[in-house]
Design a protein around this motif. Structure first.
Motif: not given
Length: 733
Positions: A135-142
């Motif tokens: 997801t966009a949020q997971q990508r942001h975290t990574l």
């Protein structure tokens, strides 16, 4: 006119000097001959050649040059084509490395492994399809995990491993996006190469996006994927293997300007070396001290550099030996090919070797010295190897001395050498040289004279001071004379063969040179001991053949009683056989190597054993059967007269007529052109009356009468003399 450069891919720098080692030894020699032939040699060519030089050497001159020819020229051209294509590839790789090394070098091999593509594309697609989307949020975290922390303690506690875990997950999640774009960019190129280039762009996009949070991630990544495919595949035209090699190089070697340094300042203890075996061991240890040089690199170098005695191998052959690509071999070996070790003082052992080379009169003498001197410790040393070693250990001084000496020797014995051309003109018709004569005339040693002769005639055989200089494609008169004698009768004694050689020389108007001992040894070398035809024929380029007249002589003498015949008998046989040129018989009997004279006009084939009693008996028979010629003359008017001749064998073979007594003064001072009343006689022979009192010049008319008008030994030949026109005509019918 077409030049070498016309077939080559143009480099950016026309004047960049490429080392000789970039070519095989054979092609090096071919190109050096071409340079010398074109009078283009400059100091820069002592270390290599450049594209500008190749633009001045025509292919036509290369094909026509002595010892080169079309075959060797084509080998050189093909090697140059491949070399300049590889230079273009190297430029592309260097540019690609510069563009991508910073991105790749921050990543581990585990990360780079994610970017590679399986040979089975379906298997690769299955692998990338198994990764879950994020997801966009997971990508942001990574992405945040990739950012360097502002807290120093946190930067110390979170190492590279944690960052690469996040990077790996981001790559896995976007490999499908990279492949989708790779299918559309540069569609005419290999899909695996496009995909791995796109994956490198994906890596670049992810690592650079962390500094630009306000940019759309997918657009940013797709831009990088497209640019990497267009650069690496479209512009640089790299293959899949090239890109993977580039990835490994950038990660493992971290290429920088230090790798390209050609000269290393190292203080080495070569002064204590007393043999070249010790010197080469010491050199290996010093090379190992260079950055990123290991035993594998040195082993590869020894197959490419002239300084070492290993067999020359191509980049492909070395790569197969070590299980790597040819391009990887080139990247390892090329920097070492130009390395030199600066030493404050000359190495005594190396200096001594150069001095020995400078004292030699030719390269063969240097090789002989190498075999004698213990300092070389059995190493196989040529001038090229000495030159290569001095380029590593003394490039400014000794290397130039070695090459200058080589050029000096080349000028003395090369294709354009004045002494070489003069010696070539002194070869006898037999194909022989007397080294004592040549050495004295040209003020050189016999060994050097032989070296020059052997360069001119590679099949030369030496016996003491005598040399049989055999050309590449033809047998010598010396060999043919021996072979003909032995083909008639084998084996023969050397003394008998020498008689035949002397007869050949008499016929060809050339003397047989050399001492009897040297001639004997030369004959034994060619024909064996005892000399025989089988041994002789094995050394001939073309099997010896008898001429028609020689075959005829062998036939009639083989059938003769006791094997001997008088010249009159031979002429009688020839008169009955109209295929034989009667006027040539006497010359062959006197000078042919297959005949032997027994005096009193008696002859036999070589190898025939005839006793004195047999000769005496035979000559008595001949004397009893000899005939005199019949000659008469009558005037037909004031300016014409007719000479009637019934010729004997002497008249027929010699063309000489003795006139009736009292007619000498009539013909004195006249010279008559000769004709036949049929108008078909073609000759420039003229009839003259000599001061000794006989006519000469009837041979052509008598021969014409035999061959064209069925006249014979018993015929009356009528010759009409016209004093007003100074002509004599054979009257027929």
């Amino acid at each position: 006119m077409e030049y070498l450069s016309d077939r080559l891919k143009e480099p950016d720098d026309f004047y960049e000097v490429l080392s000789w080692d970039r070519l095989s030894t054979k092609s090096q020699n071919t190109l050096q001959r071409a340079i010398e032939r074109s009078d283009l040699w400059r100091t820069s060519e002592s270390t290599g050649f450049n594209f500008d030089l190749l633009s001045k050497i025509s292919i036509e001159d290369l094909n026509d040059a002595r010892f080169i020819g079309p075959a060797r020229a084509e080998e050189l051209i093909q090697e140059l084509i491949k070399l300049f294509e590889n230079l273009a590839v190297k430029k592309d790789l260097d540019s690609a490395v510069e563009a991508t090394s910073q991105i790749i070098s921050v990543s581990s091999l585990q990360i780079l492994a994610k970017l590679t593509v399986d040979e089975d594309l379906d298997k690769y697609l299955e692998r990338v399809g198994s990764f879950a989307s994020i997801t966009a949020q997971q990508r942001h975290t990574l992405l945040q995990e990739l950012l360097p922390s502002k807290n120093p303690f946190k930067r110390m506690m979170s190492g590279k491993k944690d960052r690469e875990t996040a990077l790996g997950q981001l790559i896995d999640a976007n490999l499908r996006l990279s492949f989708a774009l790779a299918k559309r960019v540069c569609p005419d190129r290999d899909i695996r190469a496009r995909t791995v280039a796109g994956n490198l762009g994906l890596l670049a996009g992810i690592t650079s996006f962390s500094d630009k949070p306000n940019v759309d991630f997918e657009n940013h990544v797709m831009k990088n994927v497209r640019e990497f495919i267009q650069d690496l595949i479209g512009s640089f035209n790299l293959s899949y293997d090239d890109i993977v090699e580039l990835m490994l190089d950038a990660n493992e070697l971290e290429l920088d300007s230090d790798d390209k340094e050609e000269v290393q300042e190292i203080d080495v203890p070569f002064e204590s070396c007393t043999t070249f075996t010790e010197l080469f061991k010491e050199l290996d240890q010093e090379l190992l001290k260079l950055p990123k040089v290991d035993e594998r690199a040195i082993a590869m170098l020894k197959h490419r550099h002239q300084a070492f005695g290993e067999p020359g191998l191509t980049l492909d052959e070395i790569g197969k030996q070590w299980g790597i690509t040819r391009e990887r071999v080139r990247q390892i070996v090329d920097p070492l090919m130009r390395v030199s070790i600066q030493i404050k003082n000359e190495v005594p052992l190396l200096l001594k070797a150069v001095e020995i080379f400078e004292e030699c009169e030719d390269e063969d003498q240097f090789k002989a010295k190498v075999a004698e001197e213990e300092m070389f410790s059995g190493e196989d040393f040529s001038w090229q190897r000495l030159w290569g070693l001095t380029r590593i250990m003394s490039p400014e001084v000794l290397a130039n001395r070695v090459y200058e000496k080589h050029l000096e020797l080349k000028s003395e014995s090369g294709a354009n050498s004045p002494i070489r051309n003069l010696i070539k003109k002194h070869r006898s018709k037999f194909g022989l040289y007397d080294l004592q004569v040549v050495a004295k005339k040209f003020e050189v040693s016999e060994d050097k004279a032989f070296k020059i002769i052997a360069d001119l005639y590679p099949r030369s055989i030496r016996s003491g001071s005598l040399v049989l200089a055999r050309t590449k494609n033809l047998d010598t008169m010396f060999e043919n004379s021996i072979a003909k004698q032995l083909k008639v009768y084998s084996p023969l004694d050397v003394k008998e063969l020498l008689k035949g050689l002397q007869r050949t020389g008499k016929y060809r108007d050339v003397s047989l040179i050399g001492s009897t001992n040297d001639l004997t040894n030369l004959i034994v070398n060619l024909a064996g001991d005892p000399p025989n035809y089988e041994k002789t024929s094995n050394g001939l380029i073309k099997e010896v053949e008898f001429q028609a007249l020689e075959k005829w002589l062998i036939e009639i003498f083989s059938e003769a009683n006791l094997g001997i015949l008088h010249s009159n008998d031979v002429v009688n046989f020839a008169l009955r056989d109209r295929r034989i040129n009667v006027s040539s018989i006497t010359m062959y009997l006197l000078n042919s190597p297959i005949m032997r004279s027994h005096g009193r006009s008696l002859y036999s084939l070589v190898g025939t054993d005839v006793t004195e009693d047999q000769l005496d008996a035979y000559i008595q028979i001949i004397r009893g059967s000899s005939e005199a010629s019949e000659v008469s003359y009558e005037m037909t008017d004031a300016s014409k007269g007719i000479l009637s001749v019934k010729p004997n064998l002497n008249v027929i073979t010699s063309g000489i007529v003795f006139p009736p007594s009292g007619y000498k003064k009539i013909f004195e001072g006249f010279e008559f052109e000769t004709f036949c009343s049929c108008g078909k006689l073609e000759t420039i022979q003229a009839v003259k009356f000599t001061s000794s009192g006989f006519w000469t010049g009837f041979t052509a008319m008598i021969r014409h009468g035999f061959s064209q008008h069925e006249m014979s030994k018993g015929s009356i030949f009528r010759f009409e003399f016209d004093f007003d026109k100074s002509i004599v005509r054979l009257l027929v019918n």
